[in-house]
Design an enzyme around this catalytic site. Structure first.
Site, PDB file in Angstrom:
ATOM      1  CB  CYS A 191      27.055  40.665  40.553  1.00 46.19           C
ATOM      2  SG  CYS A 191      28.229  41.620  39.617  1.00 46.19           S
ATOM      3  CG  HIS A 234      25.530  43.333  43.218  1.00 47.07           C
ATOM      4  ND1 HIS A 234      26.710  42.894  43.770  1.00 47.07           N
ATOM      5  CD2 HIS A 234      25.869  43.872  42.021  1.00 47.07           C
ATOM      6  CE1 HIS A 234      27.699  43.149  42.940  1.00 47.07           C
ATOM      7  NE2 HIS A 234      27.219  43.750  41.866  1.00 47.07           N
ATOM      8  CG  ASN A 244      30.395  45.502  41.454  1.00 46.75           C
ATOM      9  OD1 ASN A 244      30.337  44.412  42.013  1.00 46.75           O
ATOM     10  ND2 ASN A 244      29.702  45.769  40.357  1.00 46.75           N
TER      11      ASN A 244
END
Ligand code: COA
Length: 328
Positions: free
Chosen positions: A115, A255, A285
Site C-alpha cells: 500500500c 491510505h 482498499n
C-alpha cells in the site's frame, strides 16, 4: 551540488466499470452490508474485467496523467510502476507499459511496497529529478487485487479491489515542491498480510492451489493497531522535518484501508476529517493505488489549489509506511 525540487505536473486515474456492492457480497460470503459499512466504511468497490490486467489499468491512468501534464510519451525518461499485482512475476509491468505507451527505450521497473507503493515511487522518482538525472518521470500505482483475493474469505474479500492512479514528476519552476518525505519499513510484521505461495518460498503446485495459498491472508486486527500507531508516527516525523504542524495542512490524503483507521489517526495527530479525502466508501482498499486515485480525484474536483499543503500518509504490507508533505 544544488538539488532540484520536484513538482507533480499532472495526474490521472482509472477504475474499472464493474461495481461490486456490499449487497453482492452478501450473496457470496457470510457477511452483511451493515457489518461492512460499520467496520470498514466501504459501500462498494470496482472489479477489473477478466481481460484487464494491471498494465491495462496503468495505461489508462497514465494517458490521463500525461494529458493533464501536457507531456507526450516520447518525453518520458523513466517509468516506475508500484504494484503487488503485476501482469506476471516478470517481466516488469513497467516494461509492458512502456511498450503500450509507445515511449522510448527508457528505464522502467516495478516497485513492490504494497500500500506504500505510490509514496515510495514518488520519493524515489523525485531523487532522479533532484540530481538532474531525469526530467520527466511517470509514476503509476496499479492494482488488480481482485486476482489475489479469496472470494470465500469474508475477512479479506470485503476490503480489496482494483484501480490505478498515475502522476508525472518534473523539476519545479515555482514554489510547488516536496517539502519533506519519510519512508519506513518494519519486516517484523511481514507475516501480517501476505500471499504465501507463488514465490520462491512456496512455488505453485497442486497443493498450494488446493490450500488457497495464492490468495491474500491477513491478520486484520493486529494490522489495524499497527496501522494507527505507525501512520500517526510517520505524520509527526514528516511534519517535524518540514517544520509544519497539522494546522498548516489544507488536505490530508491517507491510505484508504478502513475508515476507523483513518478516524483514529486523525484524532491522534489532531487533523480534521473535513480536511481528509475519503474514497474507500466507493473503491475499498486499492493498495498502492489508493492515494494515487485519491490525489487525482481531489485535483479534478478542484479541492486542491496552488500553494496548498498536502499531506499523504500510508501503511501497508511489509510492513511499509510513509508520509510525504508537499506544497501544490
Ligand atoms: N462480515 C461479517 N463478520 C466478519 C467479517 C465480514 N466480512 N469479517 C470478519 N468478521 C467477523 C470475524 O470473524 C470476527 O468474528 P468472531 O468474533 O466471531 O471471531 C468479528 O467479525 C470481529 O473480527 P475482527 O477481526 O476483530 O474485526 P475488526 O473490527 O478488527 O475488523 C477488519 C476487521 C479487517 C475490517 C479490520 O481489522 C481492518 O481493517 N484491519 C486492517 C486491514 C488492513 O489495513 N489491511 C491491509 C493493509 S493496508
Amino acid at each position: 551540488m544544488k538539488l532540484i525540487e520536484t513538482q507533480i505536473t499532472g495526474t490521472g486515474s482509472y477504475v474499472p466499470r464493474r461495481i461490486l456492492t456490499n449487497a453482492d457480497l452478501e450473496n457470496m460470503v457470510d457477511t452483511s452490508d451493515e457489518w461492512i459499512r460499520a467496520r470498514t466504511g466501504i459501500k462498494e468497490r470496482r472489479i477489473a474485467d477478466k481481460n484487464e490486467a494491471a498494465s491495462d489499468l496503468a495505461y489508462k491512468a497514465s494517458i490521463k496523467a500525461m494529458e493533464a501534464a501536457k507531456v507526450t510519451s516520447e518525453e518520458l525518461d523513466m517509468i516506475i510502476v508500484a504494484t503487488i499485482t503485476p501482469d506476471m512475476i516478470f517481466p516488469a509491468t513497467a516494461c509492458i507499459l512502456q511498450e503500450k505507451l509507445g515511449a522510448r527505450k527508457i528505464v522502467g521497473f516495478d516497485l513492490e511496497a504494497a500500500c506504500s507503493g505510490f509514496l515510495y515511487a514518488l520519493s524515489i522518482g523525485s531523487q532522479f529529478i533532484a540530481t538532474g538525472m531525469y526530467n520527466t518521470i511517470l509514476i503509476v500505482a496499479a492494482e488488480t487485487l481482485s486476482r489475489i483475493t479469496d472470494w470465500k474469505d469474508r475477512n479479506t474479500c470485503v476490503l480489496f479491489a482494483d484501480g490505478a492512479g498515475a502522476a508525472i514528476l518534473r523539476p519545479s519552476h515555482g514554489s510547488s515542491r516536496i517539502i519533506s518525505s519519510y519512508l519506513g519499513a518494519d519486516g517484523s510484521g511481514a507475516d501480517l498480510v501476505k500471499v504465501p505461495a507463488g514465490g520462491s518460498r512456496l512455488p505453485a503446485s497442486i497443493e498450494t492451489v488446493k490450500n488457497r495459498q495464492h490468495y491474500m491472508k491477513m491478520k486484520g486486527n493486529e494490522l489495524f493497531k499497527k496501522a494507527v500507531k505507525m501512520m500517526a508516527q510517520t505524520i509527526e516525523i514528516s511534519l517535524d522535518k518540514g517544520n509544519l504542524t497539522t494546522n498548516d495542512i489544507n488536505l490530508f490524503i491517507p491510505h484508504q484501508a478502513n475508515i476507523r483507521i483513518i478516524k483514529a489517526v486523525t484524532k491522534r495527530v489532531g487533523l480534521s476529517m473535513d480536511k481528509t479525502w475519503i474514497n474507500l466508501d466507493r473503491y475499498g482498499n486499492l493498495s498502492a493505488a489508493s492515494i494515487a486515485v485519491a490525489l487525482d480525484e481531489a485535483i479534478r474536483k478542484k479541492r486542491i489549489k496552488r500553494g496548498d499543503k498536502i499531506l499523504f500518509t500510508t501503511f501497508g504490507g511489509g510492513i511499509t509506511c510513509g508520509s510525504i508533505l508537499l506544497e501544490w
